[in-house]
Motif scaffolding. Sequence first.
Motif, mmCIF file in Angstrom:
data_model
loop_
_atom_site.group_PDB
_atom_site.id
_atom_site.type_symbol
_atom_site.label_atom_id
_atom_site.label_comp_id
_atom_site.label_asym_id
_atom_site.label_seq_id
_atom_site.Cartn_x
_atom_site.Cartn_y
_atom_site.Cartn_z
ATOM 1 N N LEU A 41 0.826 -1.209 0.000
ATOM 2 C CA LEU A 41 0.000 0.000 0.000
ATOM 3 C C LEU A 41 0.856 1.254 0.000
ATOM 4 O O LEU A 41 0.543 2.234 -0.684
ATOM 5 C CB LEU A 41 -0.927 0.011 1.213
ATOM 6 C CG LEU A 41 -2.112 -0.938 1.160
ATOM 7 C CD1 LEU A 41 -2.815 -0.988 2.515
ATOM 8 C CD2 LEU A 41 -3.079 -0.524 0.066
ATOM 9 N N LEU A 42 1.921 1.241 0.779
ATOM 10 C CA LEU A 42 2.797 2.412 0.827
ATOM 11 C C LEU A 42 3.447 2.675 -0.522
ATOM 12 O O LEU A 42 3.633 3.828 -0.915
ATOM 13 C CB LEU A 42 3.866 2.230 1.901
ATOM 14 C CG LEU A 42 3.359 2.218 3.342
ATOM 15 C CD1 LEU A 42 4.514 1.962 4.303
ATOM 16 C CD2 LEU A 42 2.651 3.515 3.683
ATOM 17 N N SER A 43 3.781 1.624 -1.245
ATOM 18 C CA SER A 43 4.465 1.806 -2.527
ATOM 19 C C SER A 43 3.540 2.348 -3.617
ATOM 20 O O SER A 43 4.007 2.961 -4.578
ATOM 21 C CB SER A 43 5.102 0.490 -2.982
ATOM 22 O OG SER A 43 4.107 -0.457 -3.317
ATOM 23 N N VAL A 44 2.237 2.157 -3.462
ATOM 24 C CA VAL A 44 1.277 2.608 -4.477
ATOM 25 C C VAL A 44 1.365 4.117 -4.695
ATOM 26 O O VAL A 44 1.244 4.598 -5.822
ATOM 27 C CB VAL A 44 -0.160 2.194 -4.080
ATOM 28 C CG1 VAL A 44 -1.206 2.905 -4.922
ATOM 29 C CG2 VAL A 44 -0.323 0.690 -4.194
ATOM 30 N N ALA A 45 1.579 4.870 -3.627
ATOM 31 C CA ALA A 45 1.608 6.331 -3.746
ATOM 32 C C ALA A 45 2.745 6.827 -4.631
ATOM 33 O O ALA A 45 2.730 7.973 -5.067
ATOM 34 C CB ALA A 45 1.721 6.962 -2.354
ATOM 35 N N PHE A 46 3.715 5.975 -4.919
ATOM 36 C CA PHE A 46 4.866 6.388 -5.730
ATOM 37 C C PHE A 46 4.771 5.904 -7.180
ATOM 38 O O PHE A 46 5.745 5.959 -7.918
ATOM 39 C CB PHE A 46 6.156 5.879 -5.076
ATOM 40 C CG PHE A 46 6.342 6.437 -3.695
ATOM 41 C CD1 PHE A 46 6.776 7.745 -3.499
ATOM 42 C CD2 PHE A 46 6.037 5.672 -2.584
ATOM 43 C CE1 PHE A 46 6.923 8.265 -2.232
ATOM 44 C CE2 PHE A 46 6.187 6.186 -1.307
ATOM 45 C CZ PHE A 46 6.628 7.484 -1.127
#
Length: 162
Positions: A41-46
Amino acid sequence: MPDSGQGRHETVEEAADRRWTDLVQEVRIAQTGAQIMFGFLLSVAFTDRFARLHGFDRSLYVVIVILGAVATGTLIAPVTYHRILAGHHVKPRMVTAVSHLVGLGAALLALAVGCALLLLLRVAGLGWAAWLVASLVLVWFALCWVALPIFLKQRHERGQGT
């Protein structure tokens, strides 16, 4: 030896030790799933695609990340409980408290997965069907994780005559 009330001949402390060991094994599975999902989920923002999310979908993503963070923290809490309370002769109460936290963590994880599925299916273009599928998955979780174990417990208790 006094009976702990669970059909076993063990002391309250022995029952707490056994329950703690069982609980730790259960938490390992849930923690791993929550941590992996939260990392993704954290990587999606990038990603480039994230920049194109607007309105409801972007807000839904924020909710999912928050649910994932809270679920992860809740499922890691048994570590800190044990670290802080070890040696203070409160294991039976600690096991009960941690058991409640694990239930809450599982519920939060289910919500995070359901919401993530909703977002994924909305982005994939399923429209209203995304809501239906995500809802059905959450119902499935409720059946598998809550209703069926309760049913088996009640069936066992009826068979025992209690």
